[in-house]
Design a protein around this motif. Structure first.
Motif, PDB file in Angstrom:
ATOM      1  N   ASN B 132       0.805  -1.223   0.000  1.00 36.78           N
ATOM      2  CA  ASN B 132       0.000   0.000   0.000  1.00 36.78           C
ATOM      3  C   ASN B 132       0.835   1.269   0.000  1.00 36.78           C
ATOM      4  OD1 ASN B 132      -2.343  -1.512   0.026  1.00 36.78           O
ATOM      5  ND2 ASN B 132      -2.233  -1.733   2.261  1.00 36.78           N
ATOM      6  N   GLU B 133       2.152   1.125   0.174  1.00 30.72           N
ATOM      7  CA  GLU B 133       3.003   2.306   0.135  1.00 30.72           C
ATOM      8  C   GLU B 133       3.408   2.657  -1.290  1.00 30.72           C
ATOM      9  OE1 GLU B 133       6.193   2.287   3.255  1.00 30.72           O
ATOM     10  OE2 GLU B 133       5.333   0.323   3.651  1.00 30.72           O
ATOM     11  N   LEU B 134       3.050   1.811  -2.257  1.00 32.26           N
ATOM     12  CA  LEU B 134       3.493   2.048  -3.626  1.00 32.26           C
ATOM     13  C   LEU B 134       2.476   2.872  -4.397  1.00 32.26           C
ATOM     14  CD1 LEU B 134       4.802  -1.493  -4.637  1.00 32.26           C
ATOM     15  CD2 LEU B 134       6.032   0.349  -3.509  1.00 32.26           C
ATOM     16  N   SER B 135       2.968   3.564  -5.422  1.00 31.76           N
ATOM     17  CA  SER B 135       2.063   4.299  -6.302  1.00 31.76           C
ATOM     18  C   SER B 135       1.486   3.341  -7.337  1.00 31.76           C
ATOM     19  CB  SER B 135       2.833   5.405  -7.003  1.00 31.76           C
ATOM     20  OG  SER B 135       3.713   4.825  -7.944  1.00 31.76           O
ATOM     21  N   GLY B 136       0.517   3.832  -8.100  1.00 39.24           N
ATOM     22  CA  GLY B 136      -0.130   2.978  -9.093  1.00 39.24           C
ATOM     23  C   GLY B 136       0.843   2.364 -10.078  1.00 39.24           C
ATOM     24  N   GLN B 138       4.051   1.913  -9.684  1.00 38.24           N
ATOM     25  CA  GLN B 138       4.967   0.982  -9.013  1.00 38.24           C
ATOM     26  C   GLN B 138       4.286  -0.360  -8.777  1.00 38.24           C
ATOM     27  OE1 GLN B 138       5.845   3.469  -5.687  1.00 38.24           O
ATOM     28  NE2 GLN B 138       7.724   4.271  -6.578  1.00 38.24           N
ATOM     29  N   LYS B 139       3.010  -0.313  -8.368  1.00 38.26           N
ATOM     30  CA  LYS B 139       2.261  -1.556  -8.167  1.00 38.26           C
ATOM     31  C   LYS B 139       2.220  -2.348  -9.469  1.00 38.26           C
ATOM     32  CE  LYS B 139      -0.900  -0.030  -4.583  1.00 38.26           C
ATOM     33  NZ  LYS B 139      -2.221   0.508  -4.342  1.00 38.26           N
TER      34      LYS B 139
END
Lengths: 349, 363
Positions: B132-136, B138-139
């Protein structure tokens, strides 16, 4: 506060505040404090005994004075001064006695841990206590074993409408009073009951089995009585699991066991924790099921508490036992939350 | 022989045919896209290839062996879900290494492989982060790494960019293409966005209503559409409906309410067939007063203009055509000469016009 006033207006704010206060103070804090207070004192019987003895001594002395006065009056030349002093003593003694008589019925309170220690010194009570806890744990595990597949099935394998129908099926028995449902189990499990008859007709057994005078009856009855409290919280969390995660794990080569272990159960933790806590507390605090299905040996700790209050008339002892049960449940909640690493706010969901 | 072969694959859900007798070969190392509107069956095809759906009939072959009766966990494919389906309760590295954990590969080796892949997707050092710490974006890349970790022969992607915003989407296109080139894995990509399909793919299959309309390179699909659906779904296209009056030499002449036009005979129709002629807006020009030889010519009225900077769209009243005709011109600095209501003549060349049979409705 200002925020609340703005949002709800005066009347609703006042209502919320008053009802919360009544709830917390009147229904939680005060009764608990009273119970704790009750549990911490006991009637000091030796003090009562001493008081009685002292009263007897005083009464004897009173009789003696009485006869002394009579004897003095019987003389030809009674000593008026002596009579007066005896009279005075008589007055003061009888005042003291009537004062003691007035407090005779009130107990002599003595504070201490005696009520709590009873549980440890009374081996019967202690074993019933431990058995109740152990059985509640077993019932919780049993309920989990029954409910996990059901919750998974409802959450993953059926359409929403079908799930609603199945839930209706699960709920309908709960429209019947718990006592009646438990009696239904009595009919099923009793010595000449439905189950024994069927088993004998089918030829599995030649002698009826005594289900009720063991733990089978209580375990079955309770697992049945409380399964729903396990199913609902688990279903609630599981139904929010993104099914793509299951497919993704499967696509990456995971077996079903691993998917349950690594994806589904970790996700369902809050639901499992809530379900276990509810089942455990209901099981540990139940009275009806063991009373009906327990037979002679399936005594539950709650039954002992009940009898302290209503048969033994010892509220202090009953309060102490009830408080121990409460503490145990709190410890269990804390343990479960720690075990599943669940926070309060997760459970509120 | 192709690495992924679909042999007469059909999939029915009750009365509904999601995939209708599709046969196809996808080469090893290819970036292959299925392009079509939603509900055309492209996701079902992907699920059939990955093993989540069993086709009603037909067979899927991957690397020469039939996939019949082989579950998704046993196939040499990895699927990237539309919503990515990352595991939120695991760290980034655990997500990536999940496929290796399943194979009981040791913790250290797993971590090593995860770090390698994190380097590939330019997220070195992100292994211990929470999903959940990643941006779209990055996910997105983590999902790709997770799928690549199991070293699949075929990577299946189900509209993975649809959740991203426009800019990131365009950036991810080239990134996906790079990763595909670097790894050499066959990519099968599902999308309804023709921009994505055209820019990334080696080959595209255009799908409609469970059938494959046309398969080819992006250029082939755009320049030489072979069905009315492809012609109108991929890119803008003007069309005039009419009847074929002669068909010969690979060219045919069609009579339309706007005039008699000549175009390439794309599907071998015969004289007298109901047909339509398709022409791209950028292939139309405003004809000068001098007659242009061999060109298709018609006249119409300007209904409105759109100025887009480098080029200008001119819309003509539909009058004789089925729908509004658009003409796309480079901005030559003198577009100001067109006025609303002005009568103009439009020319387009037969070799860029495509005539096809069109008896039904054209989307």
């Amino acid at each position: 506060m200002k925020d609340m006033l703005l949002r709800y207006g005066r009347f609703i704010t006042a209502y919320i505040l008053i009802s919360c206060t009544v709830w917390i103070v009147g229904l939680v804090i005060v009764p608990q404090l009273m119970m704790v207070d009750y549990s911490l004192w006991y009637r000091d019987e030796t003090a009562v005994q001493k008081r009685l003895e002292k009263m007897n001594v005083l009464e004897d002395r009173l009789l003696m004075i009485d006869s002394d006065i009579a004897a003095e009056k019987y003389l030809d030349h009674p000593d008026q001064a002596k009579i007066d002093s005896l009279d005075a003593e008589y007055e003061s003694l009888s005042a003291e006695i009537s004062k003691m008589e007035a407090s005779e019925t009130s107990a002599v309170k003595k504070y201490g841990m005696k009520n709590y220690m009873t549980l440890f010194s009374n081996t019967l009570h202690r074993s019933v206590f431990l058995k109740s806890i152990w059985s509640s744990v077993v019932i919780t595990l049993l309920a989990f074993a029954i409910c996990y597949p059901v919750a998974c099935y409802l959450a993953f394998s059926v359409k929403k409408q079908t799930a609603a129908l199945l839930f209706l099926g699960l709920v309908i028995p709960y429209w019947v009073n718990e006592i009646l449902r438990t009696f239904a189990w009595l009919i099923i499990l009793s010595y000449k009951g439905v189950l024994n008859t069927l088993l004998m007709k089918a030829g599995f057994i030649s002698q009826p089995i005594d289900f009720l005078n063991g733990n089978v009856g209580v375990l079955a009855g309770m697992a049945y009585a409380y399964v729903l409290f396990m199913v609902f919280p688990m279903y609630n969390t599981l139904s929010t699991l993104d099914k793509n995660q299951i497919e993704a794990a499967r696509d990456l080569g995971a077996s079903w066991i691993r998917i349950h272990r690594r994806i589904i159960i970790p996700y369902a933790k809050p639901g499992i924790a809530v379900g276990s806590i509810m089942t455990f507390m209901l099981a540990a605090g139940t009275y009806a099921v063991p009373a009906i299905l327990g037979g002679t040996s399936g005594i539950w700790f709650t039954q002992i508490i009940y009898s302290w209050f209503f048969d033994g008339g010892n509220w202090n002892q009953g309060s102490a036992y009830a408080f121990i049960l409460l503490l145990l449940c709190v410890v269990f909640i804390a343990f479960m939350m720690r075990l599943f690493r669940v926070k309060m706010e997760d459970m509120a969901k | 022989m192709g690495q992924v072969i679909l042999d007469k694959v059909s999939m029915k859900f009750g009365d509904f045919t999601a995939v209708d007798n599709v046969s196809l070969e996808i080469e090893s190392g290819e970036f292959f896209s299925f392009l079509g509107p939603s509900g055309c069956g492209k996701t079902t095809i992907l699920r059939i290839i990955s093993g989540f759906n069993r086709p009603t009939s037909g067979t899927v072959y991957i690397s020469g062996s039939s996939m019949e009766g082989i579950g998704p966990n046993k196939r040499p494919t990895a699927l990237i879900f539309q919503n990515l389906a990352l595991f939120p309760l695991m760290s980034v590295a655990d997500n990536i290494a999940f496929g290796l954990e399943v194979k009981n590969i040791g913790r250290n080796d797993r971590r090593k492989k995860a770090d390698e892949l994190l380097e590939l997707i330019a997220l070195t050092g992100y292994g211990d982060k929470n999903i959940n710490e990643l941006s779209g974006g990055q996910k997105q890349r983590v999902a790709i790494a997770r799928a690549l970790a199991v070293e699949p022969q075929v990577l299946l992607l189900d509209e993975p960019l649809s959740a991203l915003d426009l800019k990131l989407r365009q950036h991810m296109r080239s990134e996906l293409r790079d990763i595909q080139k670097k790894t050499g894995v066959t990519f099968i990509y599902i999308t309804h966005d023709q921009g994505e399909a055209m820019t990334m793919s080696d080959r595209v299959a255009v799908m409609s209503a469970g059938k494959i309309e046309q398969t080819g390179t992006p250029e082939e699909i755009y320049n030489h559409p072979s069905t009315p659906f492809t012609a109108s779904f991929v890119g803008e296209n003007n069309l005039f409906r009419g009847r074929v009056i002669s068909a010969s030499d690979g060219m045919s002449v069609i009579d339309t309410p706007c005039g008699r036009f000549t175009g390439v005979n794309t599907d071998g129709h015969k004289q007298g067939d109901e047909a339509a002629i398709f022409i791209r807006p950028e292939r139309m020009t405003v004809a000068d007063s001098t007659e242009e030889n061999g060109q298709n010519i018609f006249s119409s009225t300007v209904s409105r203009m759109e100025f887009e900077g480098s080029f200008v769209n001119l819309f003509l009243k539909k009058a004789c055509a089925d729908r509004e005709i658009s003409v796309n011109m480079m901005n030559s600095g003198e577009t100001g000469r067109f006025r609303q209501g002005q009568q103009i003549r439009i020319a387009f060349s037969p070799e860029h016009s495509r005539v096809m049979k069109a008896d039904g409705k054209i989307s």
